[in-house]
Write an enzyme that holds these catalytic residues in place. Structure first.
Site, PDB file in Angstrom:
ATOM      1  N   TYR A  38       5.679  69.573 -20.261  1.00 14.55           N
ATOM      2  CA  TYR A  38       6.419  68.766 -19.290  1.00 14.55           C
ATOM      3  C   TYR A  38       7.016  67.608 -20.086  1.00 14.55           C
ATOM      4  O   TYR A  38       6.401  66.575 -20.292  1.00 14.55           O
ATOM      5  CB  TYR A  38       5.502  68.268 -18.177  1.00 14.55           C
ATOM      6  CG  TYR A  38       6.181  67.345 -17.188  1.00 14.55           C
ATOM      7  CD1 TYR A  38       7.432  67.650 -16.663  1.00 14.55           C
ATOM      8  CD2 TYR A  38       5.582  66.160 -16.779  1.00 14.55           C
ATOM      9  CE1 TYR A  38       8.061  66.811 -15.772  1.00 14.55           C
ATOM     10  CE2 TYR A  38       6.209  65.310 -15.881  1.00 14.55           C
ATOM     11  CZ  TYR A  38       7.450  65.643 -15.383  1.00 14.55           C
ATOM     12  OH  TYR A  38       8.082  64.795 -14.506  1.00 14.55           O
ATOM     13  N   ASP A  73       9.117  72.568 -18.343  1.00  6.84           N
ATOM     14  CA  ASP A  73      10.171  71.664 -17.878  1.00  6.84           C
ATOM     15  C   ASP A  73      10.570  70.788 -19.052  1.00  6.84           C
ATOM     16  O   ASP A  73       9.854  69.851 -19.403  1.00  6.84           O
ATOM     17  CB  ASP A  73       9.649  70.837 -16.700  1.00  6.84           C
ATOM     18  CG  ASP A  73      10.674  69.847 -16.169  1.00  6.84           C
ATOM     19  OD1 ASP A  73      11.760  69.734 -16.766  1.00  6.84           O
ATOM     20  OD2 ASP A  73      10.371  69.176 -15.169  1.00  6.84           O
ATOM     21  N   GLU A  82       3.707  69.066 -13.595  1.00  9.88           N
ATOM     22  CA  GLU A  82       3.635  68.074 -12.520  1.00  9.88           C
ATOM     23  C   GLU A  82       2.595  68.469 -11.466  1.00  9.88           C
ATOM     24  O   GLU A  82       2.880  68.477 -10.269  1.00  9.88           O
ATOM     25  CB  GLU A  82       5.007  67.834 -11.866  1.00  9.88           C
ATOM     26  CG  GLU A  82       5.897  66.907 -12.691  1.00  9.88           C
ATOM     27  CD  GLU A  82       6.910  66.148 -11.845  1.00  9.88           C
ATOM     28  OE1 GLU A  82       6.563  65.033 -11.425  1.00  9.88           O
ATOM     29  OE2 GLU A  82       8.022  66.653 -11.622  1.00  9.88           O
TER      30      GLU A  82
END
Length: 256
Positions: free
Chosen positions: A106, A147, A34
């Site tokens: 991600y 993540d 991010e």
DNA sequence: ATGCCGGGTCCTACCCGA
């Protein structure tokens, strides 16, 4: 070998946090998620000054991943193999360093855009498992960290922190995560901390950090040979107490 | 019970995150 991952929720907002954390912790590799900027806007020079080379998969406004390494590395992929050619979401970077494949991800959240958004998450997880299987078949040592947007079990979120319908805990999500464990991968944080909560994320809202109402969604999966080298793995909770923190903290995996 | 917080952007009201 110290391998870290950190969803920074905008690198432009967290540049000084990352600099300080690198100086203090000196990881060999740090994967970022991010970053929320295009590749050209990534502050690579600031990290180069600390001895880290960067490679960036940027995207305007949303998503975006990067890797910082203090040893030479080769970029193998800047997108998840097997996804549609027109997939523009910046969520995957794969490098090789010292003979080890390192993948930073991600993974899609899956709660937006209805069932179509959730289907994208599941397809992404299927392609990730395909990539892991290909590396296993090639006897290539690897780590997948980042993540994952997956709470693998009910121990991995605080009571009341998520509804049972949330894309982070839905059965189809957990099935796909578990499938990667069945393939022979080791959840490094869970291997080191077999029981109890080990949160890596706390929402900005409703005093989630103060109440320790967190989630464990940032993970490191190790291939079998690397798992035998596992020394420690866990979140750096101190970082959540810093001024203007990310809602995620770094997760650090150390291999002998 | 999510959008209370905190990013982003068509600069300001709205999208997104987990």
């Amino acid at each position: 070998m110290k391998i870290a991952t950190w969803n920074v929720n905008s690198i432009r907002q967290r540049e000084s946090h990352v600099q300080r954390w690198l100086e203090t912790n000196q990881p060999d590799v740090l994967f970022l998620q991010e970053i929320k900027c295009e590749t050209a806007a990534f502050p690579a020079l600031a990290f180069h000054a600390l001895g880290y080379n960067a490679d960036v998969v940027g995207q305007k406004s949303y998503n975006g991943v990067a890797v910082l390494g203090r040893k030479p590395f080769t970029v193998i992929h800047r997108g998840l193999p097997g996804l549609a050619e027109d997939d523009a979401q910046a969520r995957y970077i794969e490098i090789e360093m010292d003979g080890v494949t390192m993948i930073g991800i991600y993974l899609p959240n899956g709660n937006s855009r209805g069932e179509e958004g959730y289907a994208y998450k599941l397809a992404w997880m299927d392609r990730l498992a395909d990539r892991a299987q290909a590396l296993l078949d090639a006897d290539q040592d690897f780590v997948i960290t980042g993540d994952f947007n997956v709470c693998p079990t009910d121990v991995d979120f605080a009571p009341g922190a998520l509804p049972s319908t949330d894309a982070l805990v839905r059965p189809e999500t957990r099935d796909r995560y578990r499938r990667m464990l069945w393939m022979g991968l080791t959840d490094a944080v869970r291997a080191v901390h077999p029981q109890g909560p080990v949160y890596t994320f706390w929402d900005y809202q409703a005093g989630a950090w103060q109440r320790d109402s967190g989630l464990r969604i940032d993970h490191a999966l190790l291939s079998p040979v690397l798992a035998e080298r596992l020394v420690s793995a866990g979140p750096d909770r101190n970082e959540r107490d810093q001024p203007q923190p990310s809602d995620h903290v770094p997760v650090v995996t150390i291999l002998a």
